[in-house]
Design a protein around this motif. Sequence first.
Motif, PDB file in Angstrom:
ATOM      1  N   THR A  17      -8.347  -0.814  -2.829  1.00 40.63           N
ATOM      2  CA  THR A  17      -6.957  -0.495  -3.161  1.00 40.63           C
ATOM      3  C   THR A  17      -6.573   0.884  -2.639  1.00 40.63           C
ATOM      4  N   ILE A  18      -7.442   1.861  -2.851  1.00 39.80           N
ATOM      5  CA  ILE A  18      -7.166   3.221  -2.376  1.00 39.80           C
ATOM      6  C   ILE A  18      -7.085   3.255  -0.854  1.00 39.80           C
ATOM      7  N   LEU A  19      -8.022   2.576  -0.192  1.00 37.64           N
ATOM      8  CA  LEU A  19      -8.020   2.559   1.273  1.00 37.64           C
ATOM      9  C   LEU A  19      -6.811   1.811   1.831  1.00 37.64           C
ATOM     10  N   ILE A  20      -6.391   0.752   1.153  1.00 41.57           N
ATOM     11  CA  ILE A  20      -5.200   0.012   1.587  1.00 41.57           C
ATOM     12  C   ILE A  20      -3.957   0.888   1.467  1.00 41.57           C
ATOM     13  N   ILE A  21      -3.883   1.687   0.395  1.00 42.77           N
ATOM     14  CA  ILE A  21      -2.755   2.617   0.246  1.00 42.77           C
ATOM     15  C   ILE A  21      -2.740   3.633   1.382  1.00 42.77           C
ATOM     16  N   VAL A  22      -3.915   4.166   1.710  1.00 39.58           N
ATOM     17  CA  VAL A  22      -4.011   5.116   2.828  1.00 39.58           C
ATOM     18  C   VAL A  22      -3.628   4.433   4.134  1.00 39.58           C
ATOM     19  N   PHE A  23      -4.084   3.196   4.308  1.00 36.76           N
ATOM     20  CA  PHE A  23      -3.774   2.423   5.507  1.00 36.76           C
ATOM     21  C   PHE A  23      -2.271   2.193   5.631  1.00 36.76           C
ATOM     22  N   TRP A  24      -1.645   1.854   4.506  1.00 35.59           N
ATOM     23  CA  TRP A  24      -0.191   1.604   4.495  1.00 35.59           C
ATOM     24  C   TRP A  24       0.580   2.879   4.814  1.00 35.59           C
ATOM     25  N   LYS A  30       5.774   8.715   9.196  1.00 35.61           N
ATOM     26  CA  LYS A  30       5.805   9.221  10.568  1.00 35.61           C
ATOM     27  C   LYS A  30       4.902  10.421  10.775  1.00 35.61           C
ATOM     28  N   LYS A  31       4.835  11.295   9.791  1.00 33.33           N
ATOM     29  CA  LYS A  31       4.020  12.501   9.952  1.00 33.33           C
ATOM     30  C   LYS A  31       2.534  12.173  10.033  1.00 33.33           C
ATOM     31  N   ALA A  32       2.145  10.977   9.538  1.00 32.68           N
ATOM     32  CA  ALA A  32       0.727  10.611   9.576  1.00 32.68           C
ATOM     33  C   ALA A  32       0.228  10.446  10.999  1.00 32.68           C
ATOM     34  N   PHE A  33       1.118  10.069  11.922  1.00 36.77           N
ATOM     35  CA  PHE A  33       0.714   9.875  13.307  1.00 36.77           C
ATOM     36  C   PHE A  33       0.289  11.178  13.985  1.00 36.77           C
ATOM     37  N   HIS A  34       0.666  12.313  13.381  1.00 38.95           N
ATOM     38  CA  HIS A  34       0.289  13.599  13.963  1.00 38.95           C
ATOM     39  C   HIS A  34      -1.121  14.012  13.561  1.00 38.95           C
ATOM     40  N   ILE A  35      -1.717  13.335  12.594  1.00 42.65           N
ATOM     41  CA  ILE A  35      -3.076  13.672  12.164  1.00 42.65           C
ATOM     42  C   ILE A  35      -4.017  12.475  12.224  1.00 42.65           C
ATOM     43  N   ILE A  36      -3.476  11.258  12.388  1.00 48.70           N
ATOM     44  CA  ILE A  36      -4.291  10.046  12.414  1.00 48.70           C
ATOM     45  C   ILE A  36      -4.069   9.314  13.728  1.00 48.70           C
ATOM     46  N   ASP A  37      -5.151   8.997  14.415  1.00 50.20           N
ATOM     47  CA  ASP A  37      -5.031   8.247  15.662  1.00 50.20           C
ATOM     48  C   ASP A  37      -5.601   6.844  15.476  1.00 50.20           C
ATOM     49  N   ILE A  38      -5.655   6.084  16.571  1.00 52.66           N
ATOM     50  CA  ILE A  38      -6.060   4.682  16.500  1.00 52.66           C
ATOM     51  C   ILE A  38      -7.511   4.537  16.056  1.00 52.66           C
ATOM     52  N   ARG A  39      -8.351   5.552  16.306  1.00 53.49           N
ATOM     53  CA  ARG A  39      -9.756   5.474  15.887  1.00 53.49           C
ATOM     54  C   ARG A  39      -9.875   5.472  14.374  1.00 53.49           C
ATOM     55  N   VAL A  40      -9.087   6.304  13.706  1.00 57.51           N
ATOM     56  CA  VAL A  40      -9.107   6.347  12.245  1.00 57.51           C
ATOM     57  C   VAL A  40      -8.573   5.034  11.667  1.00 57.51           C
ATOM     58  N   LEU A 263       4.976   7.103  21.113  1.00 56.73           N
ATOM     59  CA  LEU A 263       5.553   8.368  21.565  1.00 56.73           C
ATOM     60  C   LEU A 263       4.786   9.583  21.065  1.00 56.73           C
ATOM     61  N   SER A 264       4.138   9.455  19.905  1.00 60.87           N
ATOM     62  CA  SER A 264       3.524  10.630  19.282  1.00 60.87           C
ATOM     63  C   SER A 264       2.012  10.572  19.177  1.00 60.87           C
ATOM     64  N   SER A 265       1.414   9.441  19.518  1.00 59.77           N
ATOM     65  CA  SER A 265      -0.025   9.300  19.301  1.00 59.77           C
ATOM     66  C   SER A 265      -0.831  10.074  20.329  1.00 59.77           C
ATOM     67  N   HIS A 268      -6.858  13.071  18.045  1.00 60.21           N
ATOM     68  CA  HIS A 268      -6.867  14.309  17.277  1.00 60.21           C
ATOM     69  C   HIS A 268      -8.299  14.779  17.045  1.00 60.21           C
ATOM     70  N   LYS A 269      -8.487  16.079  17.044  1.00 62.67           N
ATOM     71  CA  LYS A 269      -9.832  16.638  16.909  1.00 62.67           C
ATOM     72  C   LYS A 269     -10.387  16.454  15.498  1.00 62.67           C
ATOM     73  N   TYR A 270      -9.506  16.218  14.519  1.00 58.95           N
ATOM     74  CA  TYR A 270      -9.969  16.045  13.141  1.00 58.95           C
ATOM     75  C   TYR A 270     -10.339  14.594  12.829  1.00 58.95           C
ATOM     76  N   SER A 271     -10.173  13.706  13.795  1.00 65.98           N
ATOM     77  CA  SER A 271     -10.415  12.289  13.531  1.00 65.98           C
ATOM     78  C   SER A 271     -11.858  12.012  13.138  1.00 65.98           C
ATOM     79  N   VAL A 272     -12.801  12.710  13.773  1.00 60.94           N
ATOM     80  CA  VAL A 272     -14.220  12.499  13.463  1.00 60.94           C
ATOM     81  C   VAL A 272     -14.503  12.841  12.007  1.00 60.94           C
ATOM     82  N   TYR A 273     -13.918  13.932  11.511  1.00 65.62           N
ATOM     83  CA  TYR A 273     -14.125  14.323  10.115  1.00 65.62           C
ATOM     84  C   TYR A 273     -13.480  13.311   9.169  1.00 65.62           C
ATOM     85  N   LEU A 274     -12.296  12.833   9.525  1.00 66.13           N
ATOM     86  CA  LEU A 274     -11.636  11.832   8.692  1.00 66.13           C
ATOM     87  C   LEU A 274     -12.452  10.544   8.631  1.00 66.13           C
TER      88      LEU A 274
END
Length: 364
Positions: A17-24, A30-40, A263-265, A268-274
């Motif tokens: 449930t928690i992961l689905i909320i994060v996924f949603w 929109k701001k999530a695309f600046h810190i989350i990429d397709i790998r995450v 357009l914004s993807s 990100h260097k923080y993806s590995v940590y995420l």
Amino acid sequence: MIHFSIYSLAVSCLLSTILIIVFWISLNWKKAFHIIDIRVLNVLFIVILIRLIFPFNIGVFQINTKSEFFFKTSNVLEFTFWNIFQIVWLLGACLSLTFYFIKIRNNQKILNYIFSDPNKMILKDFQFPVLVSEYVSNPMVLGMKKIILLPDINYSDQERSMIIAHEIQHIKNKDVYIKCLISLICAVYWWFIPLYFFKRCSEIFLELRVDEKLITEENSLSKYLYLESLITVAKKNTQSIIDINYFSNSLLTELETRVYYLLSSNKHKYSVYLIGIIFVFSLAPSIFEFLPDQSNIYQQKKTIEQVEFNGLDSTDKVLQISNGGWLHGEADISSGFLFNFQTEHFNSSTDPSSISVKELESQD
């Protein structure tokens, strides 16, 4: 020790449930695309599926606990409420799977009707067969036959090339099989409401994954040509009347998500940590196995025996039953689940294993 219990199912559902909320949030904020990429997004998607397919405890680390919850859930077959839930779960899953296969059969009838259309066109100059029909509402891939269906719409050459490249990538990504797997999981977990949100998010994610794959293999100019075609095709597709439930009614919201992501993807260097945090968060609770504290069990046993034997004579016979308790008199006790369900008759007066209260007290 790997085992399935109320605790392991509860942990899997809570974490899912928690992961689905994060996924949603990742797909709608929109701001999530600046810190989350397709790998995450890929890792989130896979981890959620794994948690639902394997809701088990590994039990690498054992922890003693005095909690009644963990004590009672250590063996699910001895928990009556759990047995009832399993029966309802199984019956609901069978019903959901029945509806799912009926839907597949109905879709097959529609597809057979499309194939019998004398006005259909077949384009053969591509990696996979392409069929054009007026009875198709949106571009799609025909199941496991690897046939691409296109609506009879006046697409430009650029638009048609983009559409076919997009659908071919769906075939290469095995997205048809992934959608079938998600539908089956939804049928099995029919009672788990967050899963329906995950199914909707997964449809957008699979589209994003194809979009990202196509533009990363081309130069930046092709990205904007792809975006232009994506928007114009969507506008033309909305003019179609027939709908065979391939896309939902929220096409514009999905389109905005896809365009904004492209357009914004960036990577990100923080993806590995995420990704590391996601793995630890989703797997850590399953490596613990909670065991009842031995001193607590002994104290509970003594208390129960004192209550049960209160008022009995020292010569009265008692019989120990499978759950660890003691019986004085005669009773029918049921245990097991579904095909293993059985009822046993116990009689402390006639059973050769019975002992007197005096003999039991002397053993203690």
